[in-house]
Design a protein around this motif. Structure first.
Motif, PDB file in Angstrom:
ATOM      1  N   SER A  21       7.860 -40.921  52.748  1.00  0.00           N
ATOM      2  CA  SER A  21       9.179 -40.591  52.227  1.00  0.00           C
ATOM      3  C   SER A  21       9.151 -40.655  50.713  1.00  0.00           C
ATOM      4  O   SER A  21       8.399 -41.442  50.128  1.00  0.00           O
ATOM      5  CB  SER A  21      10.232 -41.577  52.750  1.00  0.00           C
ATOM      6  N   ALA A  23      12.177 -40.836  47.831  1.00  0.00           N
ATOM      7  CA  ALA A  23      13.599 -40.865  47.491  1.00  0.00           C
ATOM      8  C   ALA A  23      13.783 -40.542  46.024  1.00  0.00           C
ATOM      9  O   ALA A  23      13.160 -41.178  45.155  1.00  0.00           O
ATOM     10  CB  ALA A  23      14.174 -42.232  47.815  1.00  0.00           C
ATOM     11  N   SER A  25      16.332 -40.216  42.705  1.00  0.00           N
ATOM     12  CA  SER A  25      17.571 -40.751  42.143  1.00  0.00           C
ATOM     13  C   SER A  25      17.709 -40.251  40.710  1.00  0.00           C
ATOM     14  O   SER A  25      16.762 -39.736  40.118  1.00  0.00           O
ATOM     15  CB  SER A  25      17.576 -42.282  42.191  1.00  0.00           C
ATOM     16  N   THR A  28      19.628 -35.698  40.247  1.00  0.00           N
ATOM     17  CA  THR A  28      19.008 -34.975  41.352  1.00  0.00           C
ATOM     18  C   THR A  28      19.549 -33.571  41.530  1.00  0.00           C
ATOM     19  O   THR A  28      18.914 -32.735  42.167  1.00  0.00           O
ATOM     20  CB  THR A  28      19.168 -35.762  42.652  1.00  0.00           C
ATOM     21  N   ARG A  72      13.094 -31.904  53.870  1.00  0.00           N
ATOM     22  CA  ARG A  72      13.971 -32.641  52.966  1.00  0.00           C
ATOM     23  C   ARG A  72      15.296 -32.898  53.639  1.00  0.00           C
ATOM     24  O   ARG A  72      15.747 -32.143  54.504  1.00  0.00           O
ATOM     25  CB  ARG A  72      14.149 -31.903  51.635  1.00  0.00           C
ATOM     26  N   ASP A  73      15.935 -33.983  53.180  1.00  0.00           N
ATOM     27  CA  ASP A  73      17.281 -34.335  53.587  1.00  0.00           C
ATOM     28  C   ASP A  73      18.111 -34.350  52.316  1.00  0.00           C
ATOM     29  O   ASP A  73      18.046 -35.306  51.536  1.00  0.00           O
ATOM     30  CB  ASP A  73      17.284 -35.702  54.274  1.00  0.00           C
ATOM     31  N   SER A  74      18.844 -33.275  52.103  1.00  0.00           N
ATOM     32  CA  SER A  74      19.590 -33.143  50.850  1.00  0.00           C
ATOM     33  C   SER A  74      20.630 -34.240  50.686  1.00  0.00           C
ATOM     34  O   SER A  74      20.879 -34.710  49.574  1.00  0.00           O
ATOM     35  CB  SER A  74      20.267 -31.776  50.793  1.00  0.00           C
ATOM     36  N   ALA A  75      21.244 -34.652  51.785  1.00  0.00           N
ATOM     37  CA  ALA A  75      22.283 -35.687  51.702  1.00  0.00           C
ATOM     38  C   ALA A  75      21.707 -37.015  51.222  1.00  0.00           C
ATOM     39  O   ALA A  75      22.391 -37.794  50.563  1.00  0.00           O
ATOM     40  CB  ALA A  75      22.951 -35.861  53.048  1.00  0.00           C
ATOM     41  N   LYS A  76      20.440 -37.262  51.544  1.00  0.00           N
ATOM     42  CA  LYS A  76      19.793 -38.516  51.151  1.00  0.00           C
ATOM     43  C   LYS A  76      18.912 -38.349  49.925  1.00  0.00           C
ATOM     44  O   LYS A  76      18.273 -39.307  49.490  1.00  0.00           O
ATOM     45  CB  LYS A  76      18.950 -39.052  52.309  1.00  0.00           C
ATOM     46  N   ASN A  77      18.841 -37.131  49.396  1.00  0.00           N
ATOM     47  CA  ASN A  77      17.966 -36.854  48.245  1.00  0.00           C
ATOM     48  C   ASN A  77      16.543 -37.334  48.517  1.00  0.00           C
ATOM     49  O   ASN A  77      15.905 -37.965  47.658  1.00  0.00           O
ATOM     50  CB  ASN A  77      18.501 -37.521  46.985  1.00  0.00           C
ATOM     51  N   THR A  78      16.080 -37.033  49.695  1.00  0.00           N
ATOM     52  CA  THR A  78      14.770 -37.527  50.131  1.00  0.00           C
ATOM     53  C   THR A  78      13.930 -36.388  50.680  1.00  0.00           C
ATOM     54  O   THR A  78      14.440 -35.529  51.405  1.00  0.00           O
ATOM     55  CB  THR A  78      14.927 -38.615  51.193  1.00  0.00           C
ATOM     56  N   TYR A  80      10.244 -35.631  52.798  1.00  0.00           N
ATOM     57  CA  TYR A  80       9.338 -36.295  53.721  1.00  0.00           C
ATOM     58  C   TYR A  80       8.041 -35.516  53.851  1.00  0.00           C
ATOM     59  O   TYR A  80       8.002 -34.308  53.645  1.00  0.00           O
ATOM     60  CB  TYR A  80       9.984 -36.417  55.106  1.00  0.00           C
TER      61      TYR A  80
END
Length: 124
Positions: A21, A23, A25, A28, A72-78, A80
């Motif tokens: 992962s 992340a 910050s 972003t 990617r998970d845009s809501a989590k700014n992550t 994988y």
């Protein structure tokens, strides 16, 4: 500025799986693309995979195609990196990177921000 923090590395046997992962910050909203690179001992850092943050389009190095999946998970700014069917040659420090502006993502110089890296070791 964008800060990137990788996690998920570790020791796994050949044939096993890991999920990395990364992340993001900071600023972003400016991210256009993210990617994964890796560097094995004594070797140069090499491209692994990249994803367009908006469209989700992906591209992989031939050496990992069919085994690794970037998402990617845009809501989590992550972002994988799902790694399956691991082989000892996948052993390396894996780095996450982010690019601000439009453009490709196959080279290290394409990216503006880098994480500190996470170690992946695959035992035979």
């Amino acid at each position: 500025q964008v800060q990137l923090e990788e996690s998920g590395g570790g020791l796994v046997q050949a044939g096993g799986s890991l999920r990395l992962s990364c992340a993001a910050s900071g600023r972003t909203l400016r991210i256009y693309r993210m990617g994964w690179f890796r560097q094995a001992p004594g070797k140069e850092r090499e491209f692994v995979a990249t994803i367009n943050w908006g469209s989700g389009n992906t591209y992989y190095a031939d050496s990992v195609k069919g085994r690794f999946t970037i998402s990617r998970d845009s809501a989590k700014n992550t972002v994988y990196l799902e790694m399956n069917s691991l082989v000892p040659e996948d052993t390396a420090v894996y780095y996450c990177a982010a690019r601000r502006d439009y453009g490709s993502g196959l080279r290290q110089t394409n990216y503006d921000y880098w994480g500190q890296g996470t170690q992946v070791t695959v035992s035979s």
